[in-house]
Write an enzyme that holds these catalytic residues in place. Structure first.
Site, PDB file in Angstrom:
ATOM      1  N   ARG A  60      40.204  34.125  36.502  1.00 50.21           N
ATOM      2  CA  ARG A  60      41.239  34.304  35.109  1.00 50.21           C
ATOM      3  C   ARG A  60      41.314  33.288  35.052  1.00 50.21           C
ATOM      4  NH1 ARG A  60      40.835  40.028  33.415  1.00 50.21           N
ATOM      5  NH2 ARG A  60      40.033  41.018  34.658  1.00 50.21           N
ATOM      6  N   GLU A  97      48.904  39.530  50.744  1.00 50.68           N
ATOM      7  CA  GLU A  97      49.132  40.587  51.301  1.00 50.68           C
ATOM      8  C   GLU A  97      47.953  41.176  51.471  1.00 50.68           C
ATOM      9  OE1 GLU A  97      48.337  41.652  46.542  1.00 50.68           O
ATOM     10  OE2 GLU A  97      49.487  40.205  48.100  1.00 50.68           O
TER      11      GLU A  97
END
Length: 175
Positions: A60, A97
């Site tokens: 992106r 994460e």
């Protein structure tokens, strides 16, 4: 009051589940005028930081950063996942994460002393941002800022690079 960008960003369940609610920028990309307005805002930011080059992390970041570089007449440097760039590369690893990965840049992509702004869609935990910073510094560049469509302040990505100027079109709290 929500700004026009916040109104158009959709909240969807993340896939695969990364512990955050994904903020989908597709509605901005589908609206040519809104995409142009978002690009212009990020370009104004990069210009204010006196950027010489724009870096966009995969994938992106390419969509966000390349039009910014084009508007400003600057070079665009992709930061890619491993083994996607030909020639000699520098690599920096990062943790998120939900796992680890790394980014690569061509060794000659940034010249020593060039002022660099990173452009991407989302600032969450800052894993890719920190990897880009490492690559820019390895190549002798000077990271002068980072611009995002969306920032998730509750995930404290901003705090992981406390001396870096960060600009976001939208901040979502309670991510």
């Amino acid at each position: 009051m929500a700004n026009i960008f916040e109104e158009r960003i959709a909240s969807v369940k993340d896939f695969p589940n990364k512990g955050i609610v994904f903020r989908d920028i597709t509605p901005i990309l589908q609206d040519g005028k809104l995409f142009q307005a978002a690009t212009h805002k990020l370009a104004e930011y990069a210009k204010s930081r006196k950027a010489d080059v724009i870096v966009g992390p995969e994938a992106r970041g390419f969509i966000v950063g390349c039009p910014v570089a084009t508007e400003l007449g600057l070079g665009f440097v992709p930061a890619r996942k491993p083994h996607k760039l030909p020639r000699d590369v520098e690599r920096a690893s990062y943790d998120l994460e939900y796992g680890s990965n790394s980014l690569e840049m061509h060794k000659d992509a940034i010249k020593p002393g060039q002022r660099v702004v990173i452009c991407d869609d989302l600032l969450a935990t800052a894993g890719t941002l920190r990897a880009c910073k490492q690559l820019i510094e390895k190549l002798g560049g000077v990271l002068v800022g980072a611009a995002f469509y969306i920032e998730l302040p509750d995930l404290k990505g901003h705090e992981k690079l406390p001396n870096l100027d960060i600009y976001s079109l939208v901040q979502f709290h309670g991510a």
